[in-house]
Enzyme design. Structure first.
Site, PDB file in Angstrom:
ATOM      1  N   GLU A  17       5.173  30.474  84.179  1.00  9.01           N
ATOM      2  CA  GLU A  17       4.301  29.679  83.297  1.00  9.01           C
ATOM      3  C   GLU A  17       2.859  29.734  83.774  1.00  9.01           C
ATOM      4  OE1 GLU A  17       5.562  25.686  81.998  1.00  9.01           O
ATOM      5  OE2 GLU A  17       3.688  24.975  82.888  1.00  9.01           O
ATOM      6  N   GLU A  53       4.442  27.756  74.961  1.00  8.61           N
ATOM      7  CA  GLU A  53       5.087  26.516  75.392  1.00  8.61           C
ATOM      8  C   GLU A  53       4.244  25.284  75.053  1.00  8.61           C
ATOM      9  OE1 GLU A  53       6.513  28.485  79.675  1.00  8.61           O
ATOM     10  OE2 GLU A  53       5.578  26.521  79.603  1.00  8.61           O
ATOM     11  N   SER A  54       4.882  24.262  74.580  1.00  6.35           N
ATOM     12  CA  SER A  54       4.317  22.913  74.413  1.00  6.35           C
ATOM     13  C   SER A  54       3.464  22.739  73.157  1.00  6.35           C
ATOM     14  CB  SER A  54       3.441  22.483  75.602  1.00  6.35           C
ATOM     15  OG  SER A  54       4.119  22.632  76.816  1.00  6.35           O
ATOM     16  N   GLU A 100      14.440  22.367  73.781  1.00  9.24           N
ATOM     17  CA  GLU A 100      14.446  21.659  75.069  1.00  9.24           C
ATOM     18  C   GLU A 100      15.132  20.291  74.979  1.00  9.24           C
ATOM     19  OE1 GLU A 100      11.466  22.250  78.175  1.00  9.24           O
ATOM     20  OE2 GLU A 100      10.661  20.336  77.487  1.00  9.24           O
ATOM     21  N   ASN A 140       1.442  27.961  78.730  1.00  6.12           N
ATOM     22  CA  ASN A 140       1.560  26.538  78.426  1.00  6.12           C
ATOM     23  C   ASN A 140       0.313  26.071  77.677  1.00  6.12           C
ATOM     24  OD1 ASN A 140       2.397  23.926  78.229  1.00  6.12           O
ATOM     25  ND2 ASN A 140       2.910  23.682  80.399  1.00  6.12           N
ATOM     26  N   LYS A 163      14.615  23.736  83.744  1.00  6.83           N
ATOM     27  CA  LYS A 163      13.202  23.379  83.640  1.00  6.83           C
ATOM     28  C   LYS A 163      12.943  22.318  84.691  1.00  6.83           C
ATOM     29  CE  LYS A 163       9.572  23.693  80.727  1.00  6.83           C
ATOM     30  NZ  LYS A 163       8.685  22.733  81.297  1.00  6.83           N
ATOM     31  N   LYS A 169      14.913  16.872  76.629  1.00 11.82           N
ATOM     32  CA  LYS A 169      13.906  16.132  77.425  1.00 11.82           C
ATOM     33  C   LYS A 169      13.943  14.675  76.972  1.00 11.82           C
ATOM     34  CE  LYS A 169       8.832  16.609  76.862  1.00 11.82           C
ATOM     35  NZ  LYS A 169       7.739  17.559  76.909  1.00 11.82           N
TER      36      LYS A 169
END
Ligand SMILES: O=C(O)c1ccccc1NCC(=O)[C@H](O)[C@H](O)COP(=O)(O)O
Length: 263
Positions: free
Chosen positions: A168, A218-219, A57, A188, A119, A59
């Site tokens: 998500e 995710e994350s 990603e 997530n 995103k 970001k």
């Protein structure tokens, strides 16, 4: 209590309304850098074929951590991610909360061949057209921001534009947003209200996810060993931002991360 997600969505409604007022859908489609008749790249297929499955990603900042890499440049970071073996890239296009832009997505399209995920916090079909004309191959739909009916309608429109859909979810209840147009489900690990991040969430939900959809965690993924553990319970995609973007050289960090994933 009002959480950050409510703030983000309230701002997004105003932002998208202004954008639609300034540039009609017809104008948007005619001025976009990617023609709608060109084929998109399949993020799902790229993840399914990969041994690692990393969605790297881009970001610059986040509500939970503030600025991670304010000077980051898509022209440098994205080719480095591609060289390091990312299967796909995620580009945050929200400006106020994440320091991104649609310009970042358009630039990403010019500098890498990887599948690109837009995103953002998608609440309206206009944003799907923006994603498509700026060169995205897939979009994120966040269950916490949409009703199941909105999710279905947006996913149908995304498919009509040849965009794949990553839905998500954070909890079992949000699985009611699944529909036949969902190509990938992302669990997530971050609660978007409290920011509490717990990778065990992916393990908790793994067996509740439908067999046929490709699973993405995710994350909060900071440890290469975790990828091997998540792959064992069925995940094939791993969305990672902060671990790479907080470093001076995100691409090199991805190279080292990938090398450390146990076979
Ligand atoms: O990252 C945040 O702080 C955040 C806060 C509120 C809504 C969304 C947020 N992040 C978006 C993402 O989904 C993450 O950027 C993505 O999953 C990568 O996470 P990480 O590897 O922890 O940067």
């Amino acid at each position: 209590m009002k959480d950050i997600l409510q703030d983000i969505i309230a701002n997004k409604r105003i932002e998208v309304a202004r954008q639609e007022e300034a540039i009609s859908l017809q104008t948007l489609v005619s001025m976009g850098s990617t023609r709608l008749d060109l084929p998109t790249r399949s993020m799902r297929a790229a993840l399914a074929a990969s041994e690692a499955g990393i969605i790297a990603e881009f970001k610059r900042k986040s509500p939970s951590k503030g600025w991670l890499h304010p000077e980051a440049n898509v022209r440098e970071v994205l080719p480095a991610y591609e060289l390091a073996g990312a299967s796909a890239c995620s580009v945050l296009t929200d400006s106020l909360f994440f320091g991104g832009s649609l310009g970042d997505l358009a630039t990403a399209r010019k500098v890498v061949d990887l599948p690109l995920l837009r995103k953002d916090f998608i609440i309206n079909s206009y944003q799907l057209y923006q994603a498509r004309v700026m060169g995205a191959d897939a979009v994120l739909l966040i269950a916490a921001c949409l009703t199941p009916a909105e999710c279905l309608s947006l996913a149908e429109t995304a498919h009509s534009l040849q965009l794949e859909v990553l839905l998500e979810v954070h909890s079992q209840q949000e699985l009611d947003h699944l529909n036949p147009h969902v190509d990938m489900v992302g669990v997530n690990n971050r609660n978007l209200g409290s920011f509490h991040t717990d990778v065990e969430n992916s393990f908790r939900l793994a067996e509740l996810l439908p067999k046929e959809v490709l699973k993405v965690s995710e994350s909060g993924i900071a440890n290469p060993q975790l990828i091997a553990r998540l792959r064992k319970v069925g995940y094939r995609g791993f969305l990672i931002g902060e671990t790479f973007m907080k470093e001076a050289d995100p691409g090199l960090t991805l190279t080292h991360f990938k090398e450390a994933i146990p076979c």
